[in-house]
Design an enzyme around this catalytic site. Structure first.
Site, mmCIF file in Angstrom:
data_model
loop_
_atom_site.group_PDB
_atom_site.id
_atom_site.type_symbol
_atom_site.label_atom_id
_atom_site.label_comp_id
_atom_site.label_asym_id
_atom_site.label_seq_id
_atom_site.Cartn_x
_atom_site.Cartn_y
_atom_site.Cartn_z
ATOM 1 C CB CYS A 384 40.312 47.730 43.165
ATOM 2 S SG CYS A 384 40.635 46.834 44.692
ATOM 3 C CG HIS A 510 36.804 44.635 42.347
ATOM 4 N ND1 HIS A 510 37.504 44.700 41.393
ATOM 5 C CD2 HIS A 510 37.332 44.579 43.411
ATOM 6 C CE1 HIS A 510 38.989 44.427 41.801
ATOM 7 N NE2 HIS A 510 38.814 44.395 43.060
ATOM 8 C CD GLU A 512 35.384 45.061 38.493
ATOM 9 O OE1 GLU A 512 35.134 46.217 38.968
ATOM 10 O OE2 GLU A 512 36.643 44.511 38.835
HETATM 11 N N1 GLN Z 1 46.672 45.589 45.395
HETATM 12 C C1 GLN Z 1 45.650 46.490 45.697
HETATM 13 C C2 GLN Z 1 45.066 45.838 47.155
HETATM 14 O O1 GLN Z 1 45.490 44.767 47.592
HETATM 15 C C3 GLN Z 1 44.550 46.306 44.927
HETATM 16 C C4 GLN Z 1 43.835 45.100 44.694
HETATM 17 C C5 GLN Z 1 42.993 45.066 43.523
HETATM 18 O O2 GLN Z 1 43.144 46.004 42.646
HETATM 19 N N2 GLN Z 1 42.012 44.291 43.316
HETATM 20 O O3 GLN Z 1 44.843 46.579 48.049
#
Ligand code: GLN
Length: 538
Positions: A384, A510, A512
């Site tokens: 992310c 994600h 995970e």
């Molecule tokens: N802050 C980033 C976004 O909102 C990544 C979010 C995250 O890592 N879950 O796109």
């Protein structure tokens, strides 16, 4: 399938005793006996969901397939049971009040005074029974967050009392998880805190059927007798929960103490003779007999609280066991990483993971870490924000786009390589409005991602607002960073990689959140394998 049976799990004496793990372990044992089981968590805070909580306050926010932002215990449920949970599996006081107040405004209770009892408690009970009423489950386990005696959990305890009454003895069991502390100076285990905690439950009208006692030392017979006598609980229903090396031992420890059998008796459940735990035991065998060790640096902003990265840590455990290697995590605070000290901070890393996150703090350190991994050909995995940092780093240092950034951190950047999607631009409300939950991703043949997934189409979970800016895609690909995963509906970039590097991958989603004991997540498995190869080549 007949009506579901209900198990409520409450906690006393102190928080953090591991109600989530006990609930998941019991569920595992029942599932292994052929029963269909789910677990839900009721949390006493006023936030409608934990999505608006700082990870420092509450640990990781776990996202379900249907896009609910939930408590991290749901991650344990999924990892243990290999099932998917949904929004219905996590309910907070905030959500209950939100629904009751909305109904009041709609006029549902017209003419009535809306009160905690019966309106709030009725709404809690509705939610207790919702999953059971789908007809999909033999058993619904409900974990009540917080600690007995807290003012805020009172309506939940009252709802448990009423649910017990409504359901009847054969259909409902209450398990109370408590602590039996060991006083070193006296050389004794002490039962008094448990007695007091059960008394508090009794004052609220709830008699626990089973006590699960967290302890550092085995419970001798006289302690069990004492607990039974003073807490009105049968001797064989005093269950010892001794500190374990790994949470994955707990189902077997609970089996040894016969927690599952006591529940089966109490609820007259049909069951297969012995729980089938072969795959679980195979996993434990691999976990406990590693042939080697790899050191993975986890670069993130919330590293002081390891729970903030719970699912990542557990995914490493699954992927490590799959590769028969122990994964040692080197926790690196991204704020402390600079070009001058990066070598020392990440020394001896066999792999570098740049973690998810929000906001500007620690961003530059993450970008330095990506750069270090890319230039030194150390296996890299960005998740992310970690993937977004990989894109920023590549744009800055390979394409020469000075100051390339995400508009989340720098709204005036000349090169907004990560940017807001149109439909995120006019949002005023923060709660529940990110891109959340499972989305499909097409994986390009011939890429590392395809090699890992062995599939053309996968589904992974998201929690972010910002996206790879497709304006820069052509330049990026020409310079050697490839988009290997694309959302088929929107064209959004979901996976990037650098084919020239031995293992460099970033995922906008994600992964995970998908790793379980039985199905370790393929990108994690591949990352640990690459780290092992790198380690052995050194
Ligand atoms: N802050 C980033 C976004 O909102 C990544 C979010 C995250 O890592 N879950 O796109």
């Amino acid at each position: 399938m007949g009506a579901a049976k209900y198990i409520f799990v409450t906690g006393g004496v102190t928080s953090s005793l591991g109600k989530g793990i006990i609930s998941a372990s019991l569920a595992k044992l029942l599932q292994a006996r052929g029963l269909s089981v789910t677990i839900q968590k009721f949390d006493p805070y006023i936030n409608v969901d934990p999505g608006t909580l700082n990870p420092y306050e509450h640990g990781e926010c776990y996202v379900t397939t249907d896009g609910a932002e939930t408590d991290l215990d749901l991650g344990h449920y999924e990892r243990f049971l290999n099932i998917e949970t949904t929004q219905a599996n996590n309910v907070t006081t905030g959500r209950i009040y939100y629904d009751v107040i909305s109904k009041e405004r709609e006029g549902t209770y017209l003419g009535k005074t809306v009160q905690v009892v019966p309106h709030i408690t009725d709404e809690i009970k509705n939610r207790f029974f919702r999953l059971g009423e789908t007809g999909k489950y033999d058993v619904v386990i409900t974990e009540i967050g917080g600690c007995i005696g807290d003012i805020e959990s009172l309506p939940f305890v009252e709802a448990v009392r009423q649910a017990k009454w409504d359901l009847g003895e054969d259909n409902c069991a209450v398990i109370h998880l408590t602590l039996v502390p060991y006083l070193k100076a006296a050389g004794e285990l002490k039962t008094k805190p448990t007695q007091h905690s059960v008394k508090q439950l009794l004052e609220a009208g709830v008699q626990p059927d089973i006590l699960v006692c967290r302890t550092e030392h085995s419970l001798p017979l006289e302690i069990r007798k004492k607990l039974a006598l003073f807490c009105n609980v049968k001797m064989n229903r005093i269950i010892e929960s001794i500190d374990a090396d790994t949470i994955y031992d707990v189902p077997l420890l609970m089996r040894k103490e016969k927690l599952d059998e006591r529940i089966i008796e109490k609820l007259s459940l049909p069951y297969e003779s012995e729980p089938k735990l072969d795959l679980w035991k195979d996993f434990l065998g691999r976990l406990k007999n590693p042939t080697d060790e790899v050191k993975i640096s986890l670069v993130g902003k919330y590293v002081e609280l390891h729970d903030a990265y719970k699912s990542i840590v557990e995914s490493f455990i699954h992927a490590g066991a799959e590769n028969e290697v122990k994964v040692k995590i080197n926790w690196v605070s991204s704020e402390a990483v600079t070009p001058e000290n990066v070598e020392q901070k990440l020394a001896d890393s066999d792999g570098i993971l740049v973690a998810p996150g929000f906001g500007e703090r620690g961003l530059e350190g993450k970008i330095v870490a990506v750069n270090f991994a890319r230039e030194n050909k150390i296996p890299f995995f960005g998740i992310c924000l970690g993937m977004q940092c990989a894109v920023m780093e590549f744009a800055r240092n390979v394409l020469g786009m000075d100051g390339a950034s995400s508009t989340e951190m720098d709204s005036d950047t000349k090169y907004p390589v990560i940017d807001l999607m149109e439909d995120q631009k006019n949002l005023k409300q923060m709660g529940g409005t990110m891109r959340l939950g499972a989305y499909p991703c097409e994986v390009k043949e011939g890429t590392l991602a395809h090699q890992l997934y062995q599939a053309d189409l996968v589904s992974e979970r998201h929690r972010h607002r910002y996206e790879f800016n497709n304006k820069y895609l052509e330049d990026m690909e020409a310079a050697g960073m490839v988009a290997s995963g694309i959302n088929p509906g929107t064209g959004l970039v979901e996976i990037v990689e650098i084919p020239e590097h031995p293992f460099f991958i970033g995922t906008q989603f994600h992964p995970e959140l998908r790793s379980t004991v039985i199905n370790p997540q393929p990108v994690f498995v591949g990352f640990i394998k690459a780290a092992l190869d790198y380690h052995r080549s050194k």
